[in-house]
Design an enzyme around this catalytic site. Sequence first.
Site, PDB file in Angstrom:
ATOM      1  N   TYR A 126     -12.477 -25.021 -44.772  1.00 55.13           N
ATOM      2  CA  TYR A 126     -11.661 -23.825 -44.559  1.00 55.13           C
ATOM      3  C   TYR A 126     -11.117 -23.245 -45.869  1.00 55.13           C
ATOM      4  O   TYR A 126     -10.153 -22.476 -45.835  1.00 55.13           O
ATOM      5  CB  TYR A 126     -10.516 -24.129 -43.594  1.00 55.13           C
ATOM      6  CG  TYR A 126     -10.949 -24.141 -42.133  1.00 55.13           C
ATOM      7  CD1 TYR A 126     -11.540 -23.015 -41.540  1.00 55.13           C
ATOM      8  CD2 TYR A 126     -10.789 -25.274 -41.339  1.00 55.13           C
ATOM      9  CE1 TYR A 126     -11.945 -23.022 -40.207  1.00 55.13           C
ATOM     10  CE2 TYR A 126     -11.184 -25.283 -40.004  1.00 55.13           C
ATOM     11  CZ  TYR A 126     -11.755 -24.150 -39.447  1.00 55.13           C
ATOM     12  OH  TYR A 126     -12.154 -24.143 -38.122  1.00 55.13           O
TER      13      TYR A 126
ATOM     14  N   THR B 206     -12.346 -14.350 -32.185  1.00 55.69           N
ATOM     15  CA  THR B 206     -11.454 -15.444 -32.595  1.00 55.69           C
ATOM     16  C   THR B 206     -10.333 -15.727 -31.602  1.00 55.69           C
ATOM     17  O   THR B 206     -10.031 -16.888 -31.315  1.00 55.69           O
ATOM     18  CB  THR B 206     -10.866 -15.116 -33.991  1.00 55.69           C
ATOM     19  OG1 THR B 206     -11.948 -14.789 -34.862  1.00 55.69           O
ATOM     20  CG2 THR B 206     -10.101 -16.308 -34.559  1.00 55.69           C
TER      21      THR B 206
ATOM     22  N   ASN C 235      -8.882 -22.393 -30.583  1.00 51.47           N
ATOM     23  CA  ASN C 235      -9.987 -21.626 -29.990  1.00 51.47           C
ATOM     24  C   ASN C 235     -11.257 -22.454 -29.849  1.00 51.47           C
ATOM     25  O   ASN C 235     -12.342 -21.915 -29.678  1.00 51.47           O
ATOM     26  CB  ASN C 235     -10.214 -20.326 -30.759  1.00 51.47           C
ATOM     27  CG  ASN C 235     -10.547 -20.571 -32.212  1.00 51.47           C
ATOM     28  OD1 ASN C 235     -10.842 -21.702 -32.606  1.00 51.47           O
ATOM     29  ND2 ASN C 235     -10.525 -19.531 -33.018  1.00 51.47           N
TER      30      ASN C 235
ATOM     31  N   HIS D 229     -15.993 -23.714 -33.780  1.00 52.31           N
ATOM     32  CA  HIS D 229     -16.318 -23.003 -35.019  1.00 52.31           C
ATOM     33  C   HIS D 229     -17.815 -22.712 -35.045  1.00 52.31           C
ATOM     34  O   HIS D 229     -18.611 -23.538 -34.604  1.00 52.31           O
ATOM     35  CB  HIS D 229     -15.961 -23.872 -36.233  1.00 52.31           C
ATOM     36  CG  HIS D 229     -16.578 -23.364 -37.504  1.00 52.31           C
ATOM     37  ND1 HIS D 229     -15.984 -22.381 -38.261  1.00 52.31           N
ATOM     38  CD2 HIS D 229     -17.756 -23.658 -38.118  1.00 52.31           C
ATOM     39  CE1 HIS D 229     -16.778 -22.097 -39.291  1.00 52.31           C
ATOM     40  NE2 HIS D 229     -17.845 -22.851 -39.233  1.00 52.31           N
TER      41      HIS D 229
ATOM     42  N   GLU E 240     -21.915 -25.077 -45.059  1.00 57.75           N
ATOM     43  CA  GLU E 240     -21.273 -25.930 -44.038  1.00 57.75           C
ATOM     44  C   GLU E 240     -22.215 -27.042 -43.572  1.00 57.75           C
ATOM     45  O   GLU E 240     -21.773 -28.168 -43.338  1.00 57.75           O
ATOM     46  CB  GLU E 240     -20.822 -25.060 -42.868  1.00 57.75           C
ATOM     47  CG  GLU E 240     -19.647 -24.161 -43.264  1.00 57.75           C
ATOM     48  CD  GLU E 240     -19.311 -23.073 -42.260  1.00 57.75           C
ATOM     49  OE1 GLU E 240     -18.394 -22.279 -42.559  1.00 57.75           O
ATOM     50  OE2 GLU E 240     -19.945 -22.998 -41.191  1.00 57.75           O
TER      51      GLU E 240
HETATM   52  P1  IDP Z   1     -13.578 -17.530 -36.656  1.00 60.21           P
HETATM   53  O1  IDP Z   1     -13.416 -18.986 -36.301  1.00 60.21           O
HETATM   54  O2  IDP Z   1     -13.699 -16.657 -35.439  1.00 60.21           O
HETATM   55  O3  IDP Z   1     -14.679 -17.275 -37.667  1.00 60.21           O
HETATM   56  P2  IDP Z   1     -11.704 -17.054 -38.861  1.00 60.21           P
HETATM   57  O4  IDP Z   1     -11.025 -15.763 -39.099  1.00 60.21           O
HETATM   58  O5  IDP Z   1     -12.796 -17.463 -39.796  1.00 60.21           O
HETATM   59  O6  IDP Z   1     -12.206 -17.068 -37.333  1.00 60.21           O
HETATM   60  O7  IDP Z   1     -10.567 -18.170 -38.871  1.00 60.21           O
HETATM   61  C1  IDP Z   1     -10.919 -19.537 -38.897  1.00 60.21           C
HETATM   62  C2  IDP Z   1     -10.039 -20.290 -37.912  1.00 60.21           C
HETATM   63  O8  IDP Z   1      -8.690 -20.252 -38.356  1.00 60.21           O
HETATM   64  C3  IDP Z   1     -10.009 -19.678 -36.518  1.00 60.21           C
HETATM   65  O9  IDP Z   1     -11.095 -20.081 -35.720  1.00 60.21           O
HETATM   66  C4  IDP Z   1      -8.689 -20.176 -35.991  1.00 60.21           C
HETATM   67  O10 IDP Z   1      -8.787 -21.509 -35.507  1.00 60.21           O
HETATM   68  C5  IDP Z   1      -7.820 -20.170 -37.242  1.00 60.21           C
HETATM   69  N1  IDP Z   1      -7.058 -18.937 -37.360  1.00 60.21           N
HETATM   70  C6  IDP Z   1      -7.501 -17.739 -37.767  1.00 60.21           C
HETATM   71  N2  IDP Z   1      -6.520 -16.806 -37.766  1.00 60.21           N
HETATM   72  C7  IDP Z   1      -5.416 -17.469 -37.333  1.00 60.21           C
HETATM   73  C8  IDP Z   1      -4.063 -17.065 -37.107  1.00 60.21           C
HETATM   74  O11 IDP Z   1      -3.676 -15.913 -37.295  1.00 60.21           O
HETATM   75  N3  IDP Z   1      -3.221 -18.038 -36.672  1.00 60.21           N
HETATM   76  C9  IDP Z   1      -3.601 -19.326 -36.456  1.00 60.21           C
HETATM   77  N4  IDP Z   1      -4.860 -19.739 -36.656  1.00 60.21           N
HETATM   78  C10 IDP Z   1      -5.756 -18.831 -37.079  1.00 60.21           C
HETATM   79 MG    MG Z   2     -14.826 -17.878 -39.685  1.00 59.52          MG
END
Ligand code: IDP
Ligand code: MG
Length: 148
Positions: free
Chosen positions: A49, A91, A112, A115, A126
Amino acid sequence: MQTTYVMIKPDGVQRGLVGEIVNRFERKGLQLVGMKSMIPDQTIARTHYAVHAERPFFEGLISFVTSGPVVCMAWRGVDAIAVARRLIGSTNGREADPGTIRGDYGMDMGYNMIHGSDGEDTAAAELALWFPEGVMEWTQDGQRWVYE
Ligand code: IDP
Ligand code: MG
């Protein structure tokens, strides 16, 4: 053919959704070329991350993803990276389309469940990070009925 990195996060494992999630990739017609489970350590989680290191949610995300087992998978197919992202959904589970994994099972942004790599470069990085031993090269006989 592309290979993408997909990972069921600790909330997905804790909620008993591993089989449900794997089933969606399998029935879609993607080929499983890597699968294992581990409790990620700090180093691998922070590397994975790293792009989010400056974000306010970063430390919470790291403690979440190191809190318990994840299921690491490599799935292969034509346009597998984009296909996996579509199966996963957007997301935030509250906004993700019904029919997607996050849309069907999720109500949160951080929790969520899953990944998926977002591009060819991130998929390569990755896969190298989580599967340094490499993935399995094998022929799935059923694949000839997946692609015309
Ligand atoms: P993605 O998993 O849909 O690609 P990303 O923006 O790459 O989303 O963010 C990585 C992970 O970080 C997300 O899957 C989620 O678990 C966490 N995340 C992203 N934005 C937030 C936030 O605003 N609050 C808390 N966790 C977040
Ligand atoms: Mg992502």
